[in-house]
Design a protein around this motif. Sequence first.
Motif, short mmCIF file in Angstrom:
data_model
loop_
_atom_site.label_atom_id
_atom_site.label_comp_id
_atom_site.label_asym_id
_atom_site.label_seq_id
_atom_site.Cartn_x
_atom_site.Cartn_y
_atom_site.Cartn_z
N ALA A 1 0.90 -1.10 0.03
CA ALA A 1 0.04 -0.15 -0.08
C ALA A 1 0.80 1.23 -0.12
O ALA A 1 0.52 2.24 -0.75
N ASP A 2 1.89 1.34 0.86
CA ASP A 2 2.93 2.38 0.78
C ASP A 2 3.35 2.79 -0.60
O ASP A 2 3.45 3.68 -1.03
N ASP A 3 3.85 1.70 -1.16
CA ASP A 3 4.53 1.66 -2.82
C ASP A 3 3.30 2.31 -3.66
O ASP A 3 3.91 2.99 -4.55
N ILE A 4 2.27 2.14 -3.61
CA ILE A 4 1.36 2.54 -4.16
C ILE A 4 1.03 3.81 -4.28
O ILE A 4 1.26 4.86 -5.19
N ALA A 5 0.90 4.47 -2.82
CA ALA A 5 0.67 5.67 -2.55
C ALA A 5 2.01 6.55 -2.88
O ALA A 5 1.98 7.74 -3.20
N ASP A 6 3.18 6.05 -2.79
CA ASP A 6 4.53 6.80 -3.08
C ASP A 6 4.77 6.72 -4.43
O ASP A 6 5.99 7.55 -4.70
N HIS A 7 4.16 6.02 -5.39
CA HIS A 7 4.60 5.76 -6.62
C HIS A 7 4.94 7.27 -7.30
O HIS A 7 3.96 7.95 -7.15
N PRO A 8 5.99 7.79 -7.87
CA PRO A 8 6.17 8.83 -8.47
C PRO A 8 5.41 9.19 -9.62
O PRO A 8 5.32 10.48 -9.94
N THR A 9 4.97 8.30 -10.56
CA THR A 9 4.26 8.87 -11.83
C THR A 9 2.95 8.02 -11.89
O THR A 9 2.05 8.83 -12.68
#
Length: 288
Positions: A47-55
């Motif tokens: 979930a964190d990776d989804i929210a922090d994805h830059p593009t």
Amino acid sequence: MTDTILTTADLQSGKDHTGENFPVASFLVRPDARAPVMAYYRFARAADDIADHPTAPPAEKLRLLGLMRAGLEGGEAGIGDPLAQALGTVCRERGISLAHAHDLLTAFERDCTIDRYQDWAGLIDYCRYSAMPVGRFVLDCHGEDRVLWPMNDSLCAALQIINHLQDCAKDYRAIDRVYIPLDSLRAAGIGVEALAEKRANPALRGVLTDLTLRTQGLLRASAPFADAIRDWRLAAEVAIIQRLAQDLCEVLLARDPLSEKVHHTKGRALTLALRAAMRQAGHRIWPG
């Protein structure tokens, strides 16, 4: 990418529990608690990776987080994200509240739509969803008394804010997100653009120092936490995390996170961890 229907896997960073700032499900954690803790970690990491994805577009991020929220409740029906389904299943089997997972998703949903925090109270409210549920989940996994929650909350908020301070420049430069309270920047006569400089100017250093001192206050509130935990293995892990956090605050007071390393080396972290664990063990053998 905007014309493609994304999946959770598309947005994963590849980071795992061994790369986190603080221990996650180390060998100290009781074996029967490790599986649910790791299920929660994998869910949180995704979930964190989804929210922090830059593009990835915010709408796509929110859609994927919605699938994770659905998966918590719909595992048996095969609804939603598989990692969330797995966590939902283990929570139901262990009688652990799903609120800890739903709260975490609230924080990540905020990350998709909110990129500035106005004041310290707003930052702590964010930590209420982004950090405190993590420790509460671990305590529930171990059957600990919820009277410990206030100390847990102080420690978890401190850990979150330490991460924000360490990564303040990276967060601004990579994803235009600022957790440094805006009222603190305004009081110092600077804006968020100061985070783009190669080195923190004196005004920004003053803001970061003040926030670190406030974080040390949170750590003073959580200092009795480890001794209050019944499970000696969990108590040792919490004592280690407390000590690592205290040391990182000292590093942040001495170094500039815009231009200097403000993370532990593996050797330093191991030394601090061993000392904290031995000290905690001594408390158990010779209380007081």
